[in-house]
Design a protein around this motif. Structure first.
Motif, PDB file in Angstrom:
ATOM      1  N   GLU A 124       9.977  22.652  -3.912  1.00  0.00           N
ATOM      2  CA  GLU A 124      10.791  23.830  -4.162  1.00  0.00           C
ATOM      3  C   GLU A 124      10.566  24.374  -5.577  1.00  0.00           C
ATOM      4  O   GLU A 124       9.658  23.937  -6.288  1.00  0.00           O
ATOM      5  CB  GLU A 124      12.267  23.495  -3.929  1.00  0.00           C
ATOM      6  CG  GLU A 124      12.593  23.140  -2.481  1.00  0.00           C
ATOM      7  CD  GLU A 124      12.302  24.284  -1.512  1.00  0.00           C
ATOM      8  OE1 GLU A 124      12.495  25.457  -1.902  1.00  0.00           O
ATOM      9  OE2 GLU A 124      11.881  24.002  -0.376  1.00  0.00           O
ATOM     10  N   THR A 125      11.419  25.310  -6.002  1.00  0.00           N
ATOM     11  CA  THR A 125      11.137  26.083  -7.213  1.00  0.00           C
ATOM     12  C   THR A 125      11.684  25.464  -8.497  1.00  0.00           C
ATOM     13  O   THR A 125      11.635  26.103  -9.540  1.00  0.00           O
ATOM     14  CB  THR A 125      11.689  27.510  -7.067  1.00  0.00           C
ATOM     15  OG1 THR A 125      13.102  27.459  -6.808  1.00  0.00           O
ATOM     16  CG2 THR A 125      10.994  28.225  -5.925  1.00  0.00           C
ATOM     17  N   THR A 126      12.231  24.257  -8.428  1.00  0.00           N
ATOM     18  CA  THR A 126      12.525  23.495  -9.643  1.00  0.00           C
ATOM     19  C   THR A 126      11.355  22.548  -9.886  1.00  0.00           C
ATOM     20  O   THR A 126      10.995  21.771  -8.996  1.00  0.00           O
ATOM     21  CB  THR A 126      13.830  22.695  -9.517  1.00  0.00           C
ATOM     22  OG1 THR A 126      14.931  23.603  -9.411  1.00  0.00           O
ATOM     23  CG2 THR A 126      14.043  21.800 -10.732  1.00  0.00           C
ATOM     24  N   LEU A 127      10.788  22.627 -11.074  1.00  0.00           N
ATOM     25  CA  LEU A 127       9.634  21.788 -11.423  1.00  0.00           C
ATOM     26  C   LEU A 127      10.047  20.780 -12.485  1.00  0.00           C
ATOM     27  O   LEU A 127      10.532  21.154 -13.551  1.00  0.00           O
ATOM     28  CB  LEU A 127       8.482  22.636 -11.952  1.00  0.00           C
ATOM     29  CG  LEU A 127       7.290  21.839 -12.530  1.00  0.00           C
ATOM     30  CD1 LEU A 127       6.565  21.068 -11.430  1.00  0.00           C
ATOM     31  CD2 LEU A 127       6.326  22.769 -13.268  1.00  0.00           C
ATOM     32  N   LEU A 128       9.832  19.514 -12.197  1.00  0.00           N
ATOM     33  CA  LEU A 128      10.020  18.445 -13.167  1.00  0.00           C
ATOM     34  C   LEU A 128       8.655  18.019 -13.694  1.00  0.00           C
ATOM     35  O   LEU A 128       7.770  17.654 -12.906  1.00  0.00           O
ATOM     36  CB  LEU A 128      10.726  17.251 -12.526  1.00  0.00           C
ATOM     37  CG  LEU A 128      10.871  15.994 -13.393  1.00  0.00           C
ATOM     38  CD1 LEU A 128      11.748  16.267 -14.608  1.00  0.00           C
ATOM     39  CD2 LEU A 128      11.432  14.838 -12.564  1.00  0.00           C
ATOM     40  N   VAL A 129       8.490  18.071 -15.005  1.00  0.00           N
ATOM     41  CA  VAL A 129       7.251  17.631 -15.646  1.00  0.00           C
ATOM     42  C   VAL A 129       7.569  16.328 -16.377  1.00  0.00           C
ATOM     43  O   VAL A 129       8.339  16.335 -17.350  1.00  0.00           O
ATOM     44  CB  VAL A 129       6.720  18.677 -16.641  1.00  0.00           C
ATOM     45  CG1 VAL A 129       5.372  18.227 -17.217  1.00  0.00           C
ATOM     46  CG2 VAL A 129       6.591  20.046 -15.974  1.00  0.00           C
ATOM     47  N   THR A 130       7.024  15.228 -15.893  1.00  0.00           N
ATOM     48  CA  THR A 130       7.284  13.940 -16.536  1.00  0.00           C
ATOM     49  C   THR A 130       6.031  13.433 -17.231  1.00  0.00           C
ATOM     50  O   THR A 130       4.912  13.647 -16.765  1.00  0.00           O
ATOM     51  CB  THR A 130       7.748  12.869 -15.528  1.00  0.00           C
ATOM     52  OG1 THR A 130       6.707  12.608 -14.581  1.00  0.00           O
ATOM     53  CG2 THR A 130       9.007  13.308 -14.808  1.00  0.00           C
ATOM     54  N   PHE A 131       6.260  12.754 -18.329  1.00  0.00           N
ATOM     55  CA  PHE A 131       5.198  12.057 -19.046  1.00  0.00           C
ATOM     56  C   PHE A 131       5.495  10.569 -18.911  1.00  0.00           C
ATOM     57  O   PHE A 131       6.576  10.100 -19.298  1.00  0.00           O
ATOM     58  CB  PHE A 131       5.156  12.498 -20.505  1.00  0.00           C
ATOM     59  CG  PHE A 131       4.720  13.922 -20.675  1.00  0.00           C
ATOM     60  CD1 PHE A 131       3.416  14.240 -21.021  1.00  0.00           C
ATOM     61  CD2 PHE A 131       5.620  14.967 -20.449  1.00  0.00           C
ATOM     62  CE1 PHE A 131       3.017  15.552 -21.155  1.00  0.00           C
ATOM     63  CE2 PHE A 131       5.225  16.289 -20.575  1.00  0.00           C
ATOM     64  CZ  PHE A 131       3.914  16.585 -20.929  1.00  0.00           C
ATOM     65  N   GLU A 132       4.558   9.830 -18.347  1.00  0.00           N
ATOM     66  CA  GLU A 132       4.784   8.431 -18.019  1.00  0.00           C
ATOM     67  C   GLU A 132       3.531   7.618 -18.319  1.00  0.00           C
ATOM     68  O   GLU A 132       2.444   8.171 -18.503  1.00  0.00           O
ATOM     69  CB  GLU A 132       5.171   8.282 -16.543  1.00  0.00           C
ATOM     70  CG  GLU A 132       6.324   9.193 -16.106  1.00  0.00           C
ATOM     71  CD  GLU A 132       6.763   8.956 -14.679  1.00  0.00           C
ATOM     72  OE1 GLU A 132       6.861   7.773 -14.270  1.00  0.00           O
ATOM     73  OE2 GLU A 132       6.996   9.940 -13.952  1.00  0.00           O
ATOM     74  N   THR A 133       3.693   6.304 -18.349  1.00  0.00           N
ATOM     75  CA  THR A 133       2.545   5.421 -18.527  1.00  0.00           C
ATOM     76  C   THR A 133       2.345   4.598 -17.258  1.00  0.00           C
ATOM     77  O   THR A 133       3.292   4.331 -16.508  1.00  0.00           O
ATOM     78  CB  THR A 133       2.726   4.456 -19.707  1.00  0.00           C
ATOM     79  OG1 THR A 133       3.789   3.538 -19.416  1.00  0.00           O
ATOM     80  CG2 THR A 133       3.045   5.226 -20.999  1.00  0.00           C
ATOM     81  N   TYR A 134       1.120   4.187 -17.054  1.00  0.00           N
ATOM     82  CA  TYR A 134       0.791   3.292 -15.942  1.00  0.00           C
ATOM     83  C   TYR A 134       1.666   2.045 -16.005  1.00  0.00           C
ATOM     84  O   TYR A 134       2.237   1.616 -15.008  1.00  0.00           O
ATOM     85  CB  TYR A 134      -0.699   2.932 -16.019  1.00  0.00           C
ATOM     86  CG  TYR A 134      -1.128   1.813 -15.112  1.00  0.00           C
ATOM     87  CD1 TYR A 134      -1.380   2.044 -13.760  1.00  0.00           C
ATOM     88  CD2 TYR A 134      -1.282   0.518 -15.607  1.00  0.00           C
ATOM     89  CE1 TYR A 134      -1.769   1.012 -12.923  1.00  0.00           C
ATOM     90  CE2 TYR A 134      -1.682  -0.521 -14.773  1.00  0.00           C
ATOM     91  CZ  TYR A 134      -1.922  -0.273 -13.433  1.00  0.00           C
ATOM     92  OH  TYR A 134      -2.311  -1.300 -12.616  1.00  0.00           O
ATOM     93  N   GLN A 135       1.796   1.480 -17.195  1.00  0.00           N
ATOM     94  CA  GLN A 135       2.573   0.262 -17.367  1.00  0.00           C
ATOM     95  C   GLN A 135       4.056   0.511 -17.090  1.00  0.00           C
ATOM     96  O   GLN A 135       4.737  -0.313 -16.472  1.00  0.00           O
ATOM     97  CB  GLN A 135       2.377  -0.284 -18.774  1.00  0.00           C
ATOM     98  CG  GLN A 135       0.970  -0.788 -19.075  1.00  0.00           C
ATOM     99  CD  GLN A 135      -0.045   0.337 -19.344  1.00  0.00           C
ATOM    100  OE1 GLN A 135       0.330   1.516 -19.488  1.00  0.00           O
ATOM    101  NE2 GLN A 135      -1.308  -0.019 -19.414  1.00  0.00           N
ATOM    102  N   GLY A 136       4.568   1.661 -17.534  1.00  0.00           N
ATOM    103  CA  GLY A 136       5.968   1.981 -17.312  1.00  0.00           C
ATOM    104  C   GLY A 136       6.302   2.173 -15.846  1.00  0.00           C
ATOM    105  O   GLY A 136       7.370   1.759 -15.377  1.00  0.00           O
ATOM    106  N   MET A 137       5.416   2.796 -15.110  1.00  0.00           N
ATOM    107  CA  MET A 137       5.664   2.985 -13.681  1.00  0.00           C
ATOM    108  C   MET A 137       5.802   1.649 -12.968  1.00  0.00           C
ATOM    109  O   MET A 137       6.646   1.475 -12.079  1.00  0.00           O
ATOM    110  CB  MET A 137       4.535   3.801 -13.057  1.00  0.00           C
ATOM    111  CG  MET A 137       4.459   5.237 -13.530  1.00  0.00           C
ATOM    112  SD  MET A 137       3.128   6.120 -12.706  1.00  0.00           S
ATOM    113  CE  MET A 137       2.547   7.170 -14.045  1.00  0.00           C
TER     114      MET A 137
END
Length: 319
Positions: free
Chosen positions: A49-62
């Protein structure tokens, strides 16, 4: 037997890194795309839908924060049908890479962010730095930054000795000083524990008219984990996206800490260190009355036993 095609519901835990990346790519390309950004970064976009979440994450954090080893943003896709753009790194890089700069340049040139009604940038720690720094690509966006660093440039933050080995990164070129990159954001929320001195010093550098600082005293230095454990990250992001997040709304969400033992332990330790036994007794009595907390109950017993012994001693001396 052929391997099943992964979906956004699939667990990606315990996969070798190569297979994990392929699974992320397969899920993203169902409704979006996957793009490698050099050796240590990638982007994965899922369109809804029209709300966009832009996340910054690390492989280790996931892998550490998600039982399914998925990007945190996928929860918002599942729960709210948001679109999601994940920028991921292998290790803490603060996303300082030419490939990442060029990627955001392309998004700007393509008018990518203009396609959405609401855009929210999110990250924690080094990823919060990136969320703030790259939010400039989407004027009018909202930003939630948990324990962000403003920069690692030693000319500005030489007092922060936690990441000295990363000062080799260039924080003076494009998308460099995170607080300055927030000028185009509509609203920004910086979360930190004021008792964590270095986090508080960085938070002070984010003082801007469009920035609301949300304090989480006695919570410690892993606030993203804490918010996940008290089930408040999802409603926090919802409120930030729909424009209802403010200090009062956050205070209501943050009331969940009253049933969170790590917070209660930190609080009691601080009160004890201050020598405020009456207040410590009140804290222990409150916690013991509301939940099963043997350590608090035992401490309450010791406090009351000491006070009774002291009263008895005084009475005996007076008699």
């Amino acid at each position: 037997m052929p391997r099943e095609t992964p979906t956004i519901e699939s667990s990606l835990a315990d996969m070798p890194k190569r297979d994990w990346l392929r699974a992320i790519e397969a899920v993203a390309e169902e409704d979006g795309y996957f793009q490698s950004l050099g050796k240590r970064h990638f982007s994965a976009f899922i369109e809804r839908e029209t709300t966009l979440l832009v996340t910054f994450e690390t492989y280790q954090g996931m892998h550490a924060l998600s039982d399914k080893a998925q990007p945190l943003g996928w929860d918002m896709v599942r729960n709210h049908d948001w679109s999601h753009l994940c920028l991921a790194s292998d290790g803490d890089t603060w996303f300082r890479a030419e490939e990442v700069y060029a990627y955001f340049d392309r998004l700007i040139d393509d008018g990518f962010f203009d396609e959405f009604d609401q855009v929210l940038f999110y990250g924690a720690g080094p990823c919060a730095y990136a969320a703030a720094a790259y939010s400039v690509a989407s004027p009018g966006a909202a930003v939630v930054a948990i324990q962000p660093q403003a920069t690692l440039n030693p000319r500005i933050t030489d007092w922060d000795d936690r990441f000295t080995d990363m000062r080799i990164l260039d924080f003076t070129s494009r998308y460099g000083y995170a607080p300055d990159m927030l000028d185009a954001a509509e609203r920004v929320f910086v979360l930190y524990d004021p008792r964590e001195k270095l986090d508080a010093m960085h938070a002070a550098l984010f003082t801007r008219a469009n920035v609301t600082k949300l304090r989480m005293p006695f919570m410690g230095d892993a606030l993203q984990t804490d918010l996940l454990e008290i089930d408040q990250l999802d409603p926090l992001l919802q409120a930030a996206a729909d424009g209802t997040l403010d200090a009062a709304r956050f205070a209501a969400l943050y009331r969940a800490r009253r049933d969170y033992l790590p917070y209660l332990r930190n609080l009691s330790q601080a009160v004890n260190a201050q020598g405020r036994e009456r207040l410590l007794e009140a804290v222990c009595a409150n916690v013991s009355a509301r939940m099963s907390a043997p350590r608090f109950a035992r401490r309450l017993e010791r406090i009351r036993a000491r006070r009774e012994a002291a009263v008895t001693k005084v009475a005996t001396a007076a008699g």
